[in-house]
Design an enzyme around this catalytic site. Structure first.
Site, short mmCIF file in Angstrom:
data_model
loop_
_atom_site.label_atom_id
_atom_site.label_comp_id
_atom_site.label_asym_id
_atom_site.label_seq_id
_atom_site.Cartn_x
_atom_site.Cartn_y
_atom_site.Cartn_z
CE LYS A 72 -1.82 -1.47 3.76
NZ LYS A 72 -2.58 -1.62 5.02
CE LYS A 96 7.69 -1.61 4.07
NZ LYS A 96 7.05 -2.15 5.29
CB VAL A 176 12.84 -13.57 6.53
CG1 VAL A 176 12.51 -14.81 7.37
CG2 VAL A 176 13.14 -12.38 7.45
CG ASP A 220 -2.15 -3.50 9.26
OD1 ASP A 220 -3.33 -3.86 9.44
OD2 ASP A 220 -1.64 -3.42 8.13
CG ASP A 237 4.71 -5.42 6.10
OD1 ASP A 237 5.76 -5.05 5.56
OD2 ASP A 237 3.89 -6.17 5.55
#
Length: 286
Positions: A72, A96, A176, A220, A237
């Site tokens: 997102k 990321k 990972v 989340d 995340d």
């Protein structure tokens, strides 16, 4: 009279201490860059002691390997960092990269950021106005929030990917993998057995206790924000990590995390009482 040329005289006058051999290195090719490790501040590097696999050579080369996943508010790429001094020193990491708010579909940021502070008044004004600079600040804030969370949680022994470095809106972290060396699947896609579900849930409970002890809720948490690396469960995340005390909605976020994971495990046949889990975590919140 000396017959030596001026160049030879200068050359012979050089102190050997100040001379050295060097080898010219070509610029990296397409899809590559020099490692940014040496150009970032120390606070932007991962916590010590660092794992042995982290490549810190200033002359290492980063090679793009492609997209791992899209999300997102950020995309995750695979990046290989290889030492130019020792080709055996190479590692694949997850990179990321946060998008600006112009290219994101994340709309809940205000509820997550309550209780957070912006150091610079200029940045706070830009965020409030939603200017182009403010949008850039917002993207950087989310990257920095996740970076700080990863550092804190890794140092506290919570199972999160090791954070290698942050540079602007890019975080490099541990990639990972599972027992076969491939990327670990999300828990929602992992094959499970009753025994494995019990093992995973106990690890998740301990991780949630660790988060609460550090003063946070994931914010989340679900089977899509957990990786199943064989028997090892890893929490991912984390830009939305919520201060359970400083954020007025902190306890509600924690409660929702409990409901989400309890519902998933129960649906797979491992009964989990969300209210009992929440009550259990509250005992560690203060």
């Amino acid at each position: 009279m000396s017959s030596a040329t001026p160049e030879r005289e200068t050359e012979s006058a050089l102190d050997p201490f100040f001379t050295f051999d060097f080898q010219a290195v070509d610029d990296p090719g397409e899809g590559q860059r020099w490692s940014t490790w040496d150009s970032i501040e120390r606070l932007c590097r991962g916590p010590e002691p660092r794992p042995d696999w982290v490549v810190t050579d200033a002359s290492a080369i980063d090679t793009e390997l492609g997209v791992l996943k899209t999300g997102k508010e950020a995309d995750v790429f695979l990046l290989e960092r290889t030492s130019t001094n020792d080709a055996g020193r190479t590692v694949v990491m997850a990179a990321k990269r946060y998008r600006s708010t112009d290219h994101r579909t994340f709309h809940r940021s205000t509820s997550y950021t309550e209780g957070r502070r912006t150091r610079k008044s200029r940045d706070a004004r830009a965020l409030a106005k939603g200017s182009e600079y403010g949008r850039a600040v917002a993207a950087g804030q989310w990257a920095w929030a996740e970076w700080e969370a990863l550092k804190t949680f890794w140092s506290d022994g919570i199972p999160v990917p090791y954070p290698v470095q942050v540079d602007g809106t890019e975080i490099l972290m541990e990639f990972v993998t599972g027992p076969d060396g491939a990327g670990a699947p999300r828990l929602a896609q992992a094959r499970s057995t009753p025994a494995m579900l019990a093992t995973w849930f106990e690890q998740l409970r301990e991780a949630m206790i660790g988060l609460v002890r550090a003063g946070y809720a994931h914010g989340d948490l679900s089977a899509y924000n957990l990786l199943a690396a064989g028997e090892r469960l890893v929490v991912i995340d984390l830009p939305e990590a919520v201060d359970v005390v400083g954020n007025p909605q902190g306890m509600e976020f924690l409660h929702r995390d409990c409901r989400n994971v309890a519902a998933w495990f129960t649906s797979k046949g491992h009964e989990v009482d969300a209210e009992a889990l929440f009550a259990d975590l509250l005992a560690y919140a203060y």
